[in-house]
Design a protein around this motif. Structure first.
Motif, PDB file in Angstrom:
ATOM      1  N   MET A 170       0.837  -1.193   0.000  1.00 41.47           N
ATOM      2  CA  MET A 170       0.000   0.000   0.000  1.00 41.47           C
ATOM      3  C   MET A 170       0.875   1.248   0.000  1.00 41.47           C
ATOM      4  O   MET A 170       1.841   1.353   0.743  1.00 41.47           O
ATOM      5  N   LYS A 171       0.530   2.218  -0.848  1.00 43.58           N
ATOM      6  CA  LYS A 171       1.244   3.484  -0.869  1.00 43.58           C
ATOM      7  C   LYS A 171       0.763   4.372   0.261  1.00 43.58           C
ATOM      8  O   LYS A 171      -0.393   4.317   0.679  1.00 43.58           O
ATOM      9  N   HIS A 172       1.668   5.229   0.768  1.00 40.38           N
ATOM     10  CA  HIS A 172       1.327   6.162   1.835  1.00 40.38           C
ATOM     11  C   HIS A 172       1.452   7.583   1.302  1.00 40.38           C
ATOM     12  O   HIS A 172       2.543   8.003   0.876  1.00 40.38           O
ATOM     13  N   LEU A 173       0.353   8.315   1.324  1.00 42.41           N
ATOM     14  CA  LEU A 173       0.319   9.704   0.871  1.00 42.41           C
ATOM     15  C   LEU A 173       0.184  10.616   2.079  1.00 42.41           C
ATOM     16  O   LEU A 173      -0.728  10.465   2.886  1.00 42.41           O
ATOM     17  N   ILE A 174       1.117  11.572   2.211  1.00 40.77           N
ATOM     18  CA  ILE A 174       1.026  12.579   3.275  1.00 40.77           C
ATOM     19  C   ILE A 174       0.565  13.878   2.645  1.00 40.77           C
ATOM     20  O   ILE A 174       1.161  14.353   1.671  1.00 40.77           O
ATOM     21  N   LEU A 175      -0.512  14.453   3.197  1.00 41.71           N
ATOM     22  CA  LEU A 175      -1.082  15.676   2.652  1.00 41.71           C
ATOM     23  C   LEU A 175      -1.222  16.693   3.784  1.00 41.71           C
ATOM     24  O   LEU A 175      -2.090  16.569   4.642  1.00 41.71           O
ATOM     25  N   ASP A 176      -0.314  17.659   3.793  1.00 43.37           N
ATOM     26  CA  ASP A 176      -0.360  18.748   4.771  1.00 43.37           C
ATOM     27  C   ASP A 176      -1.194  19.868   4.170  1.00 43.37           C
ATOM     28  O   ASP A 176      -0.729  20.641   3.337  1.00 43.37           O
TER      29      ASP A 176
ATOM     30  N   PHE B 180       4.069  11.183  -1.744  1.00 41.07           N
ATOM     31  CA  PHE B 180       4.186   9.830  -1.216  1.00 41.07           C
ATOM     32  C   PHE B 180       5.459   9.712  -0.399  1.00 41.07           C
ATOM     33  O   PHE B 180       6.409  10.502  -0.555  1.00 41.07           O
ATOM     34  N   VAL B 181       5.497   8.721   0.480  1.00 38.39           N
ATOM     35  CA  VAL B 181       6.659   8.509   1.331  1.00 38.39           C
ATOM     36  C   VAL B 181       7.904   8.247   0.504  1.00 38.39           C
ATOM     37  O   VAL B 181       9.015   8.592   0.895  1.00 38.39           O
ATOM     38  N   SER B 182       7.725   7.652  -0.657  1.00 36.08           N
ATOM     39  CA  SER B 182       8.869   7.326  -1.510  1.00 36.08           C
ATOM     40  C   SER B 182       9.512   8.551  -2.146  1.00 36.08           C
ATOM     41  O   SER B 182      10.615   8.461  -2.680  1.00 36.08           O
ATOM     42  N   GLU B 183       8.838   9.704  -2.083  1.00 37.56           N
ATOM     43  CA  GLU B 183       9.363  10.910  -2.715  1.00 37.56           C
ATOM     44  C   GLU B 183      10.254  11.682  -1.756  1.00 37.56           C
ATOM     45  O   GLU B 183      10.041  11.692  -0.553  1.00 37.56           O
ATOM     46  N   LYS B 184      11.246  12.358  -2.308  1.00 36.66           N
ATOM     47  CA  LYS B 184      12.208  13.080  -1.475  1.00 36.66           C
ATOM     48  C   LYS B 184      11.654  14.398  -0.948  1.00 36.66           C
ATOM     49  O   LYS B 184      12.065  14.873   0.110  1.00 36.66           O
ATOM     50  N   ALA B 185      10.742  14.998  -1.688  1.00 32.41           N
ATOM     51  CA  ALA B 185      10.188  16.294  -1.300  1.00 32.41           C
ATOM     52  C   ALA B 185       8.722  16.347  -1.710  1.00 32.41           C
ATOM     53  O   ALA B 185       8.299  15.663  -2.651  1.00 32.41           O
ATOM     54  N   PRO B 186       7.921  17.168  -1.030  1.00 27.82           N
ATOM     55  CA  PRO B 186       6.499  17.246  -1.375  1.00 27.82           C
ATOM     56  C   PRO B 186       6.244  18.102  -2.612  1.00 27.82           C
ATOM     57  O   PRO B 186       7.054  18.949  -2.984  1.00 27.82           O
ATOM     58  N   THR B 187       5.107  17.861  -3.223  1.00 32.75           N
ATOM     59  CA  THR B 187       4.600  18.738  -4.264  1.00 32.75           C
ATOM     60  C   THR B 187       3.804  19.858  -3.585  1.00 32.75           C
ATOM     61  O   THR B 187       2.918  19.587  -2.788  1.00 32.75           O
TER      62      THR B 187
ATOM     63  N   LYS C 171       6.282  11.925   7.041  1.00 29.18           N
ATOM     64  CA  LYS C 171       7.041  10.891   6.338  1.00 29.18           C
ATOM     65  C   LYS C 171       7.792  10.004   7.335  1.00 29.18           C
ATOM     66  O   LYS C 171       7.781   8.770   7.218  1.00 29.18           O
ATOM     67  N   ARG C 172       8.426  10.625   8.327  1.00 32.65           N
ATOM     68  CA  ARG C 172       9.128   9.842   9.347  1.00 32.65           C
ATOM     69  C   ARG C 172       8.160   8.989  10.172  1.00 32.65           C
ATOM     70  O   ARG C 172       8.490   7.873  10.574  1.00 32.65           O
ATOM     71  N   LEU C 173       6.956   9.513  10.432  1.00 29.78           N
ATOM     72  CA  LEU C 173       5.961   8.743  11.186  1.00 29.78           C
ATOM     73  C   LEU C 173       5.578   7.481  10.432  1.00 29.78           C
ATOM     74  O   LEU C 173       5.479   6.389  11.017  1.00 29.78           O
ATOM     75  N   VAL C 174       5.357   7.613   9.132  1.00 30.31           N
ATOM     76  CA  VAL C 174       5.015   6.436   8.322  1.00 30.31           C
ATOM     77  C   VAL C 174       6.156   5.425   8.341  1.00 30.31           C
ATOM     78  O   VAL C 174       5.943   4.212   8.501  1.00 30.31           O
ATOM     79  N   GLU C 175       7.388   5.922   8.212  1.00 29.95           N
ATOM     80  CA  GLU C 175       8.545   5.023   8.188  1.00 29.95           C
ATOM     81  C   GLU C 175       8.765   4.334   9.525  1.00 29.95           C
ATOM     82  O   GLU C 175       9.392   3.269   9.577  1.00 29.95           O
ATOM     83  N   SER C 176       8.252   4.914  10.628  1.00 30.77           N
ATOM     84  CA  SER C 176       8.422   4.299  11.950  1.00 30.77           C
ATOM     85  C   SER C 176       7.568   3.046  12.122  1.00 30.77           C
ATOM     86  O   SER C 176       7.815   2.236  13.017  1.00 30.77           O
ATOM     87  N   GLY C 177       6.519   2.892  11.299  1.00 33.78           N
ATOM     88  CA  GLY C 177       5.664   1.725  11.388  1.00 33.78           C
ATOM     89  C   GLY C 177       4.556   1.843  12.420  1.00 33.78           C
ATOM     90  O   GLY C 177       3.762   0.912  12.581  1.00 33.78           O
ATOM     91  N   MET C 178       4.461   2.984  13.112  1.00 32.67           N
ATOM     92  CA  MET C 178       3.449   3.138  14.161  1.00 32.67           C
ATOM     93  C   MET C 178       2.105   3.595  13.621  1.00 32.67           C
ATOM     94  O   MET C 178       1.092   3.553  14.325  1.00 32.67           O
ATOM     95  N   LEU C 179       2.062   4.016  12.366  1.00 32.17           N
ATOM     96  CA  LEU C 179       0.842   4.590  11.820  1.00 32.17           C
ATOM     97  C   LEU C 179      -0.279   3.565  11.716  1.00 32.17           C
ATOM     98  O   LEU C 179      -1.457   3.897  11.866  1.00 32.17           O
TER      99      LEU C 179
END
Length: 403
Positions: free
Chosen positions: A1-7, A17-24, A368-376
């Motif tokens: 599953m892809k993870h999209l962060i939208l601030d 997405f978490v895989s991207e280095k910087a947001p759009t 992004k760091r929260l998703v990578e921590s696995g706690m989400l």
């Protein structure tokens, strides 16, 4: 599953997405130009010949997301611009931010759009400040004090053990929008009528304004800080620029109209520390307003810290993070640290962390760091759970605690 962060900020949407280095980054607005055309998100930027008289309509009022008729096309445009080439909501986890103390019914409306209109598979909703500690190091995560100075206002948020301490949250109603309004009023009074020039005013603020480290001293020497801002003629420049010895060599530079700015440069941002400036520059003559004791940014920060558990107070003052687009004003952190050192107990350490990222995008990197921590996965709600428990389920899980 892809993870999209939208601030989902009031001024701009930061998505990726978490895989991207910087947001759009997409401007959170719909714009009507003088020729009657409608531009969504960043589309207006390329319309340089139409910058004058553009009308901006934003989906947020007082920080609350109130108009999905405006927000929906902005989100659609944002998703199309993602580096990965769009999204498939049915296989995507969405992490979404909203303003603190969002009205519950407005939050429920957002949840319905997320699950029923877009059909995202999993969902986590939070305030932007709660994501900031995740991009700090391990020692700083437990006690974090976030000052989020954005477009609509400035939020003061203590975070203890990665949980928002709701009793300590304070709102200071000064942000980029108010500073633009003050600058527009003063410029129109002293120089030219710029009441319809939203882009010009924002450009002048970003290019010339700064926070004075010592306001009284800077005010006495205001002529030393005089600068000339060249106004756009929409032939040689569409946004304007500060005149420098190098720019004078340009052809036709001498023929362009200019604004000579002196104390406006630092008096406008001084509203953070002397909010009475807001009323002095307005047409209000109410004696009650002028004689009242107005709390400034530092007063509210001290109040917020003192609301927290006693053992946590010195730890919070030693771990302050300043984020948000308005905090990019020069000397913002230095002045804030100086004022807090004077107000807080002398044996406390006052330290403001510097982020490696753009202050306006810090919350996205924290997500992004929260998703990578696995706690989400432990705190998210799936589409299946939403339809099982009803529209109030997300608010029960994500909403602020009654205080």
């Amino acid at each position: 599953m892809k993870h999209l962060i939208l601030d989902n900020g009031s001024y701009s949407v930061k998505a990726g997405f978490v895989s991207e280095k910087a947001p759009t980054v997409v401007h959170n607005t719909i714009v009507r130009s003088k020729d009657g055309l409608i531009h969504t998100g960043n589309e207006y930027i390329s319309q340089t010949s139409q910058y004058s008289g553009m009308v901006f309509k934003r989906p947020n009022e007082q920080g609350n997301l109130v108009s999905w008729e405006i927000e929906r096309p902005i989100w659609d445009t944002t998703f199309e611009e993602l580096q990965s080439g769009g999204i498939d909501p049915s296989s995507t986890h969405l992490t979404l931010t909203e303003t603190p103390f969002q009205l519950p019914q407005l939050s429920i409306n957002t949840d319905q759009i997320v699950f029923e209109e877009y059909g995202f598979q999993d969902y986590y909703r939070c305030i932007p400040a709660s994501l900031v500690p995740w991009q700090l190091n391990h020692q700083q995560k437990d006690f974090s004090f976030i000052i989020d100075s954005g477009f609509n206002c400035t939020w003061i948020v203590p975070v203890i053990y990665q949980s928002v301490y709701w009793k300590g949250i304070k709102k200071f109603p000064v942000g980029g929008k108010l500073l633009n309004g003050l600058l527009r009023e003063i410029t129109s009074f002293r120089h030219y009528d710029v009441s319809d020039e939203s882009i010009l005013i924002n450009t002048i603020k970003e290019a010339t304004c700064f926070v004075a480290e010592d306001y009284s001293k800077t005010l006495n020497d205001k002529q030393k800080f005089m600068c000339e801002f060249v106004l756009p003629d929409f032939k040689t420049t569409a946004t304007g620029y500060i005149r420098t010895p190098k720019s004078i060599t340009r052809e036709a530079d001498e023929d362009l109209q200019t604004l000579k700015l002196t104390d406006e440069r630092f008096t406008i941002p001084e509203a953070f520390y002397h909010p009475e400036i807001i009323f002095n520059s307005s047409s209000s003559n109410s004696a009650k307003i002028h004689n009242s004791t107005l709390k400034n940014l530092v007063d509210l920060i001290v109040e917020s810290i003192m609301t927290c558990p006693e053992v946590a107070r010195p730890l919070l003052s030693a771990n302050i993070s300043v984020v948000g687009g308005t905090s990019k004003l020069p000397n913002f952190n230095e002045r804030l640290g100086h004022e807090l050192t004077r107000e807080l107990p002398s044996h406390w350490v006052v330290k403001i962390n510097t982020s490696e990222h753009d202050p306006a995008e810090t919350s996205w990197y924290g997500g992004k760091r929260l998703v990578e921590s696995g706690m989400l996965d432990e705190v998210s709600i799936s589409k299946k759970e939403y339809f099982e428990h009803g529209s109030n389920w997300c608010q029960r899980q994500f909403g602020f605690k009654n205080i």
